[in-house]
Scaffold this motif. Structure first.
Motif, PDB file in Angstrom:
ATOM      1  N   GLN A  56       8.823 -14.773   4.940  1.00  0.00           N
ATOM      2  CA  GLN A  56       7.710 -14.410   5.819  1.00  0.00           C
ATOM      3  C   GLN A  56       6.365 -14.746   5.184  1.00  0.00           C
ATOM      4  O   GLN A  56       5.485 -15.320   5.824  1.00  0.00           O
ATOM      5  CB  GLN A  56       7.783 -12.923   6.165  1.00  0.00           C
ATOM      6  CG  GLN A  56       6.812 -12.534   7.240  1.00  0.00           C
ATOM      7  CD  GLN A  56       6.974 -11.091   7.677  1.00  0.00           C
ATOM      8  OE1 GLN A  56       7.595 -10.291   7.001  1.00  0.00           O
ATOM      9  NE2 GLN A  56       6.401 -10.764   8.805  1.00  0.00           N
ATOM     10  N   LYS A  60       3.887 -17.745   6.698  1.00  0.00           N
ATOM     11  CA  LYS A  60       2.522 -17.463   7.175  1.00  0.00           C
ATOM     12  C   LYS A  60       1.492 -18.247   6.366  1.00  0.00           C
ATOM     13  O   LYS A  60       0.510 -18.737   6.918  1.00  0.00           O
ATOM     14  CB  LYS A  60       2.234 -15.964   7.112  1.00  0.00           C
ATOM     15  CG  LYS A  60       2.981 -15.195   8.172  1.00  0.00           C
ATOM     16  CD  LYS A  60       2.601 -13.739   8.188  1.00  0.00           C
ATOM     17  CE  LYS A  60       3.341 -13.049   9.320  1.00  0.00           C
ATOM     18  NZ  LYS A  60       2.726 -11.808   9.723  1.00  0.00           N
ATOM     19  N   VAL A  81      -3.651 -14.325   3.909  1.00  0.00           N
ATOM     20  CA  VAL A  81      -2.477 -13.782   4.597  1.00  0.00           C
ATOM     21  C   VAL A  81      -2.344 -12.293   4.301  1.00  0.00           C
ATOM     22  O   VAL A  81      -2.122 -11.485   5.207  1.00  0.00           O
ATOM     23  CB  VAL A  81      -1.191 -14.547   4.191  1.00  0.00           C
ATOM     24  CG1 VAL A  81       0.055 -13.829   4.675  1.00  0.00           C
ATOM     25  CG2 VAL A  81      -1.228 -15.964   4.739  1.00  0.00           C
ATOM     26  N   ALA A  84      -5.083 -10.251   6.037  1.00  0.00           N
ATOM     27  CA  ALA A  84      -5.078 -10.311   7.501  1.00  0.00           C
ATOM     28  C   ALA A  84      -4.086  -9.336   8.141  1.00  0.00           C
ATOM     29  O   ALA A  84      -4.179  -9.067   9.327  1.00  0.00           O
ATOM     30  CB  ALA A  84      -4.776 -11.731   7.959  1.00  0.00           C
ATOM     31  N   ASP A  85      -3.137  -8.810   7.378  1.00  0.00           N
ATOM     32  CA  ASP A  85      -2.080  -7.993   7.972  1.00  0.00           C
ATOM     33  C   ASP A  85      -1.862  -6.729   7.138  1.00  0.00           C
ATOM     34  O   ASP A  85      -1.701  -6.807   5.918  1.00  0.00           O
ATOM     35  CB  ASP A  85      -0.791  -8.818   8.037  1.00  0.00           C
ATOM     36  CG  ASP A  85       0.276  -8.202   8.909  1.00  0.00           C
ATOM     37  OD1 ASP A  85       0.265  -6.973   9.125  1.00  0.00           O
ATOM     38  OD2 ASP A  85       1.146  -8.957   9.387  1.00  0.00           O
ATOM     39  N   GLU A  86      -1.842  -5.587   7.803  1.00  0.00           N
ATOM     40  CA  GLU A  86      -1.683  -4.309   7.093  1.00  0.00           C
ATOM     41  C   GLU A  86      -0.350  -4.165   6.383  1.00  0.00           C
ATOM     42  O   GLU A  86      -0.235  -3.391   5.437  1.00  0.00           O
ATOM     43  CB  GLU A  86      -1.865  -3.140   8.063  1.00  0.00           C
ATOM     44  CG  GLU A  86      -3.298  -2.749   8.245  1.00  0.00           C
ATOM     45  CD  GLU A  86      -3.446  -1.433   8.995  1.00  0.00           C
ATOM     46  OE1 GLU A  86      -2.613  -0.531   8.794  1.00  0.00           O
ATOM     47  OE2 GLU A  86      -4.397  -1.329   9.763  1.00  0.00           O
ATOM     48  N   GLN A  87       0.678  -4.892   6.835  1.00  0.00           N
ATOM     49  CA  GLN A  87       1.989  -4.747   6.192  1.00  0.00           C
ATOM     50  C   GLN A  87       1.965  -5.214   4.738  1.00  0.00           C
ATOM     51  O   GLN A  87       2.828  -4.866   3.956  1.00  0.00           O
ATOM     52  CB  GLN A  87       3.075  -5.470   6.973  1.00  0.00           C
ATOM     53  CG  GLN A  87       3.140  -6.963   6.761  1.00  0.00           C
ATOM     54  CD  GLN A  87       4.368  -7.573   7.403  1.00  0.00           C
ATOM     55  OE1 GLN A  87       5.287  -6.874   7.799  1.00  0.00           O
ATOM     56  NE2 GLN A  87       4.374  -8.887   7.518  1.00  0.00           N
ATOM     57  N   TRP A  88       0.969  -6.015   4.379  1.00  0.00           N
ATOM     58  CA  TRP A  88       0.858  -6.515   3.016  1.00  0.00           C
ATOM     59  C   TRP A  88      -0.119  -5.688   2.180  1.00  0.00           C
ATOM     60  O   TRP A  88      -0.491  -6.114   1.089  1.00  0.00           O
ATOM     61  CB  TRP A  88       0.393  -7.974   3.015  1.00  0.00           C
ATOM     62  CG  TRP A  88       1.176  -8.881   3.899  1.00  0.00           C
ATOM     63  CD1 TRP A  88       0.750  -9.459   5.054  1.00  0.00           C
ATOM     64  CD2 TRP A  88       2.518  -9.334   3.717  1.00  0.00           C
ATOM     65  NE1 TRP A  88       1.739 -10.234   5.585  1.00  0.00           N
ATOM     66  CE2 TRP A  88       2.842 -10.178   4.798  1.00  0.00           C
ATOM     67  CE3 TRP A  88       3.491  -9.100   2.743  1.00  0.00           C
ATOM     68  CZ2 TRP A  88       4.079 -10.782   4.932  1.00  0.00           C
ATOM     69  CZ3 TRP A  88       4.717  -9.711   2.886  1.00  0.00           C
ATOM     70  CH2 TRP A  88       5.005 -10.533   3.958  1.00  0.00           C
ATOM     71  N   ASP A  89      -0.533  -4.518   2.648  1.00  0.00           N
ATOM     72  CA  ASP A  89      -1.565  -3.753   1.948  1.00  0.00           C
ATOM     73  C   ASP A  89      -1.191  -3.388   0.512  1.00  0.00           C
ATOM     74  O   ASP A  89      -2.063  -3.222  -0.330  1.00  0.00           O
ATOM     75  CB  ASP A  89      -1.970  -2.508   2.738  1.00  0.00           C
ATOM     76  CG  ASP A  89      -0.862  -1.478   2.867  1.00  0.00           C
ATOM     77  OD1 ASP A  89       0.307  -1.812   2.577  1.00  0.00           O
ATOM     78  OD2 ASP A  89      -1.163  -0.347   3.271  1.00  0.00           O
TER      79      ASP A  89
END
Length: 112
Positions: A56, A60, A81, A84-89
């Protein structure tokens, strides 16, 4: 009567053929003093999760590289990347060390 179980979620086959070494994963897990014995299936599950994570993240980042007409994925693209996305915080502290393009050129820093 027994309730019908929903079908298990389908996992798409990975476009990348890779397998992380389970023995190494187990050794890394057991390097933590709080971790005792590790069930045989645990490193396999962690390896699959790592594989899905990497696919993933790389996909991306590669999409972003294509948008910028670049043939390479740079550290700045990986940083974009993650930001830009909270899942990678959980990675934000790590990527905060990567200089942005503006910082390299001597321009204003995003952190200021």
């Amino acid at each position: 009567a027994a309730a019908a179980r929903p079908p298990p979620p389908t996992i798409e086959p990975s476009p990348v053929k890779t397998k992380f070494p389970t023995a190494r994963i187990k050794r890394i897990m057991q390097a933590d003093e709080e971790v005792g014995k590790v069930a045989q299936q645990t490193p396999i599950a962690v390896g699959k999760a790592l594989e899905l994570f990497m696919v993933q993240m790389v996909t991306k980042s590669a999409d972003l590289a294509r948008e910028k007409n670049s043939k390479r994925v740079s550290a700045q693209m990986l940083k974009q990347v993650v930001e830009a996305d909270e899942q990678w915080d959980f990675l934000r502290e790590i990527v905060s060390r990567v200089e942005t393009t503006e910082e390299k050129k001597g321009g204003p820093s995003k952190s200021k």
